[in-house]
Design a protein around this motif. Sequence first.
Motif, mmCIF file in Angstrom:
data_model
loop_
_atom_site.group_PDB
_atom_site.id
_atom_site.type_symbol
_atom_site.label_atom_id
_atom_site.label_comp_id
_atom_site.label_asym_id
_atom_site.label_seq_id
_atom_site.Cartn_x
_atom_site.Cartn_y
_atom_site.Cartn_z
ATOM 1 N N TYR A 41 0.567 -1.719 0.032
ATOM 2 C CA TYR A 41 0.213 0.451 -0.154
ATOM 3 C C TYR A 41 1.362 1.338 -0.002
ATOM 4 C CZ TYR A 41 -3.899 -3.257 1.058
ATOM 5 O OH TYR A 41 -4.943 -3.895 1.052
ATOM 6 N N GLY A 95 0.876 4.325 -2.965
ATOM 7 C CA GLY A 95 0.377 4.983 -3.177
ATOM 8 C C GLY A 95 2.198 6.092 -3.086
ATOM 9 N N ASP A 124 -3.953 5.269 0.267
ATOM 10 C CA ASP A 124 -2.997 4.293 0.510
ATOM 11 C C ASP A 124 -2.849 4.265 1.955
ATOM 12 O OD1 ASP A 124 -4.052 1.950 -1.562
ATOM 13 O OD2 ASP A 124 -2.248 2.608 -2.134
#
Length: 266
Positions: free
Chosen positions: A60, A64, A79
Amino acid sequence: RDSSTSRGLGDVYKRQIYPDFAHKLYLILGKSYFQLNRKQEAYQAFTKGIEQFPSYSMLYYNRGLVYQDLDMHQEAVNDLILSVTYDPFHAPSHLKLGYYAKEQGAISQAMMCFNAYFILTEESDTEELAAYNSYLGESYDASPIDIQLSMDGYTEIDEMILSGATKSRKYKTPNKLSLPIIKQNYLLFTSLEKRAVSNGFWDNFYLPFFAQIIKDGKFNDCMYYLIRDANHRNVYSVLKKNQKAITSFPEYAGPVSYTHLRAHET
């Protein structure tokens, strides 16, 4: 780092070699593509990894970064929130999320993120620390972008911080230092302790940790630990006198952070 590296990792990725390490291979593959400026392939690698390993925070975080580079800022924020949710102890995720909050003018939320970063980071980041202290002593000009941080707004606390009340000599804290980072955080922490908690991310994730610090009388210890790498002569002399508090704070904060941050993993 070159295209042959990505091809090799891609073969592993496609054939699912070394399944026990597949979550890290998705991460390595995505980061390799990103370093080669192959952003779409990086995105696909991270997304595929998330589908397979939905609780692996680093996927994540790195997706991101791809979103941020593509100016997809709401997706980046989403995220980063998932990254800190799955791994509350990953300092860079807090820092990145803090900068998004800062850009939005969400001062309270930015401060909570920056505080988490400086408490958690193992690096001596004096440049970021100086920038944070300066930020808390300036006029808080923001250039908002079209994102939503969360539903649990902190408007009232933000307004108190913006009021400049802590800049007055009459505003006192229990700390010997009168730095903006100390005075504004005292206002923040004491306000968080009194805040009516909602079901939002910030109220459930960050607020309980900092409110508990005030309740336990550990504000000074927290601040000395937070600015432990400050090298200004006057500040350093105070820190030197409070080495015991600095050394013992992680022993206190560890169980507290585990209780209040790990409790919100999903």
